[in-house]
Design a protein around this motif. Structure first.
Motif, PDB file in Angstrom:
ATOM      1  N   ARG A 100      38.731  49.149  31.555  1.00 22.15           N
ATOM      2  CA  ARG A 100      38.249  48.174  32.547  1.00 22.15           C
ATOM      3  C   ARG A 100      37.118  48.772  33.379  1.00 22.15           C
ATOM      4  N   LEU A 101      36.964  50.096  33.334  1.00 24.82           N
ATOM      5  CA  LEU A 101      35.940  50.791  34.109  1.00 24.82           C
ATOM      6  C   LEU A 101      34.724  51.040  33.225  1.00 24.82           C
ATOM      7  N   GLN A 102      33.940  49.996  33.038  1.00 21.41           N
ATOM      8  CA  GLN A 102      32.734  50.101  32.225  1.00 21.41           C
ATOM      9  C   GLN A 102      31.649  50.883  32.970  1.00 21.41           C
ATOM     10  N   GLY A 103      30.609  51.268  32.246  1.00 21.46           N
ATOM     11  CA  GLY A 103      29.532  52.039  32.858  1.00 21.46           C
ATOM     12  C   GLY A 103      28.821  51.301  33.967  1.00 21.46           C
ATOM     13  N   HIS A 104      28.815  49.980  33.897  1.00 20.53           N
ATOM     14  CA  HIS A 104      28.364  49.118  34.985  1.00 20.53           C
ATOM     15  C   HIS A 104      29.479  48.100  35.220  1.00 20.53           C
ATOM     16  N   PRO A 105      29.652  47.634  36.453  1.00 15.20           N
ATOM     17  CA  PRO A 105      30.758  46.703  36.735  1.00 15.20           C
ATOM     18  C   PRO A 105      30.736  45.486  35.814  1.00 15.20           C
ATOM     19  N   SER A 106      31.895  45.141  35.302  1.00 20.29           N
ATOM     20  CA  SER A 106      32.012  44.022  34.366  1.00 20.29           C
ATOM     21  C   SER A 106      33.122  43.086  34.818  1.00 20.29           C
ATOM     22  N   VAL A 107      32.845  41.787  34.801  1.00 19.64           N
ATOM     23  CA  VAL A 107      33.883  40.819  35.155  1.00 19.64           C
ATOM     24  C   VAL A 107      34.717  40.429  33.937  1.00 19.64           C
ATOM     25  N   SER A 108      34.202  40.679  32.737  1.00 20.78           N
ATOM     26  CA  SER A 108      34.927  40.285  31.527  1.00 20.78           C
ATOM     27  C   SER A 108      36.211  41.084  31.342  1.00 20.78           C
ATOM     28  N   HIS A 109      36.286  42.244  32.014  1.00 23.31           N
ATOM     29  CA  HIS A 109      37.481  43.080  31.904  1.00 23.31           C
ATOM     30  C   HIS A 109      38.473  42.811  33.042  1.00 23.31           C
ATOM     31  N   HIS A 110      38.123  41.877  33.931  1.00 18.12           N
ATOM     32  CA  HIS A 110      39.039  41.412  34.981  1.00 18.12           C
ATOM     33  C   HIS A 110      39.556  42.556  35.859  1.00 18.12           C
ATOM     34  N   LEU A 111      38.682  43.469  36.215  1.00 20.99           N
ATOM     35  CA  LEU A 111      39.075  44.573  37.096  1.00 20.99           C
ATOM     36  C   LEU A 111      39.128  44.078  38.534  1.00 20.99           C
ATOM     37  N   PRO A 112      40.273  44.180  39.206  1.00 22.80           N
ATOM     38  CA  PRO A 112      40.348  43.756  40.605  1.00 22.80           C
ATOM     39  C   PRO A 112      39.293  44.475  41.452  1.00 22.80           C
ATOM     40  N   GLY A 113      38.660  43.719  42.325  1.00 26.42           N
ATOM     41  CA  GLY A 113      37.617  44.268  43.188  1.00 26.42           C
ATOM     42  C   GLY A 113      36.212  43.966  42.707  1.00 26.42           C
ATOM     43  N   ILE A 114      36.079  43.524  41.444  1.00 29.98           N
ATOM     44  CA  ILE A 114      34.757  43.236  40.873  1.00 29.98           C
ATOM     45  C   ILE A 114      34.553  41.730  40.798  1.00 29.98           C
ATOM     46  N   ARG A 115      33.515  41.244  41.485  1.00 31.51           N
ATOM     47  CA  ARG A 115      33.255  39.800  41.515  1.00 31.51           C
ATOM     48  C   ARG A 115      32.010  39.394  40.737  1.00 31.51           C
ATOM     49  N   MET A 116      31.166  40.369  40.385  1.00 31.44           N
ATOM     50  CA  MET A 116      29.985  40.050  39.586  1.00 31.44           C
ATOM     51  C   MET A 116      29.644  41.241  38.696  1.00 31.44           C
ATOM     52  N   ALA A 117      29.129  40.936  37.513  1.00 35.72           N
ATOM     53  CA  ALA A 117      28.589  41.988  36.655  1.00 35.72           C
ATOM     54  C   ALA A 117      27.247  42.405  37.246  1.00 35.72           C
ATOM     55  N   SER A 118      27.032  43.704  37.358  1.00 35.57           N
ATOM     56  CA  SER A 118      25.751  44.171  37.887  1.00 35.57           C
ATOM     57  C   SER A 118      25.277  45.377  37.094  1.00 35.57           C
ATOM     58  N   GLY A 119      24.013  45.595  37.132  1.00 31.07           N
ATOM     59  CA  GLY A 119      23.394  46.616  36.315  1.00 31.07           C
ATOM     60  C   GLY A 119      21.987  46.173  35.980  1.00 31.07           C
ATOM     61  N   SER A 120      21.822  44.878  35.712  1.00 32.48           N
ATOM     62  CA  SER A 120      20.481  44.290  35.663  1.00 32.48           C
ATOM     63  C   SER A 120      20.020  44.171  37.098  1.00 32.48           C
ATOM     64  N   LEU A 121      19.119  45.049  37.496  1.00 30.00           N
ATOM     65  CA  LEU A 121      18.794  45.196  38.911  1.00 30.00           C
ATOM     66  C   LEU A 121      18.110  43.961  39.487  1.00 30.00           C
ATOM     67  N   GLY A 122      18.319  43.759  40.788  1.00 33.63           N
ATOM     68  CA  GLY A 122      17.651  42.694  41.520  1.00 33.63           C
ATOM     69  C   GLY A 122      18.470  41.446  41.746  1.00 33.63           C
ATOM     70  N   GLN A 123      19.659  41.363  41.126  1.00 37.44           N
ATOM     71  CA  GLN A 123      20.405  40.113  41.155  1.00 37.44           C
ATOM     72  C   GLN A 123      21.467  40.028  42.255  1.00 37.44           C
ATOM     73  N   GLY A 124      21.852  41.162  42.813  1.00 34.32           N
ATOM     74  CA  GLY A 124      22.970  41.170  43.746  1.00 34.32           C
ATOM     75  C   GLY A 124      22.741  40.368  45.011  1.00 34.32           C
ATOM     76  N   MET A 125      21.511  40.396  45.526  1.00 41.04           N
ATOM     77  CA  MET A 125      21.249  39.670  46.763  1.00 41.04           C
ATOM     78  C   MET A 125      21.342  38.163  46.543  1.00 41.04           C
ATOM     79  N   SER A 126      20.861  37.682  45.400  1.00 41.65           N
ATOM     80  CA  SER A 126      20.955  36.248  45.096  1.00 41.65           C
ATOM     81  C   SER A 126      22.413  35.810  45.028  1.00 41.65           C
ATOM     82  N   ASN A 127      23.239  36.607  44.334  1.00 37.23           N
ATOM     83  CA  ASN A 127      24.666  36.292  44.258  1.00 37.23           C
ATOM     84  C   ASN A 127      25.304  36.297  45.642  1.00 37.23           C
ATOM     85  N   ALA A 128      24.935  37.269  46.441  1.00 38.58           N
ATOM     86  CA  ALA A 128      25.517  37.390  47.777  1.00 38.58           C
ATOM     87  C   ALA A 128      25.136  36.210  48.659  1.00 38.58           C
TER      88      ALA A 128
END
Length: 282
Positions: A100-128
């Protein structure tokens, strides 16, 4: 809530986790994870209003954090485990097949605490911003936090988001930029000079603060100041000065450690510089 001395010790433990995780995986982003350990420790243990036992993707009734610079996932995984989102022992599975602990956060693995997949930079602020607006619509008074790398500011989507948040008065949003001056290809001033980050966000209508991200007392003080500035018509930005590789002398301020894993000898030396704590290794 942890006292200052406990926060400092927990930050050391988080750094130990980061070194051991990335060394075990033989792959990962060490420098930024170490540099942001103090901030992440203070945020999750003393500032964020959250309950790991009641995690939901929609974040209703709790503060929400988005890691936009998803490559420093190891430091996020450490504080999530240490605040009860999943077993600490699971940290040892970083980047393994099926983990569940992928190299970048992944929602497909349903890890508690992770609300968005990130790693493609620049997207977090839009989601927030979307989450922050949803909270306003729901009458939820909790806040949304984001963390970004300074190299990430080269992404145009960041500035579209910044303009929108300022123009639409998204004042339940606190964003933080890890301003360590380094990115994978070298110094940010050489790759793409960022100029005056404070002035840029202020020009987009943000309230802008500064802090030393490697001083836990200052981090806690400024995060609480940021909370006090919310609800006043402006989103809040904190420009956080950190040292890449903080806590390990041979990693400090070297861009090579952006995405390099320590070998056996380097991991051993790093752990000597990060003494064992009462919290214990996984």
């Amino acid at each position: 809530m942890l006292q200052i001395g406990e926060l400092k010790e927990m930050a050391v433990q988080v750094r130990r986790d980061v070194v051991r995780m990335i060394h075990g995986a033989k792959s990962g982003h060490t420098g930024g994870s170490l540099g942001c350990a103090d901030f992440m420790t203070v945020l999750y243990f003393n500032v964020l209003e959250h309950d790991s036992s009641k995690f939901t993707r929609d974040g209703k009734g709790q503060d929400v954090f988005f890691l936009s610079n998803g490559h420093i996932a190891p430091v996020l995984y450490s504080v999530l485990a240490r605040t009860g989102y999943f077993p600490v022992e699971e940290l040892g599975t970083l980047r393994r097949l099926g983990s569940r602990l992928q190299g970048h956060p992944s929602v497909s693995h349903h890890l508690p605490g992770i609300r968005m997949a990130s790693g493609s930079l620049g997207q977090g602020m839009s989601n927030a911003i979307g989450m922050a607006l949803a909270k306003k619509m729901d009458g939820d008074g909790h806040l949304v936090y984001t963390l970004h790398g300074d190299g990430e500011l080269e992404e145009g989507q960041i500035w579209e988001s910044a303009m929108f948040a300022g123009a639409k008065h998204v004042d339940n949003l606190i964003s933080v930029v890890d301003h360590n001056g380094l990115q994978i290809d070298g110094a940010t001033k050489d790759v793409m000079d960022l100029g005056d980050v404070h002035a840029k966000f202020a020009a987009f209508g943000w309230e802008v603060l500064s802090m030393n991200g490697n001083d836990v007392a200052e981090v806690e003080k400024q995060l609480r100041t940021a909370k006090e500035r919310t609800g006043k018509g402006k989103p809040v930005m904190i420009v956080m000065e950190t040292e890449m590789g903080h806590g390990v002398d041979f990693m400090k301020n070297l861009a090579k450690w952006h995405g390099t894993a320590p070998d056996d000898a380097q991991a051993e030396e790093a752990l000597k510089q990060l003494p064992s704590t009462r919290y214990g290794d996984y």
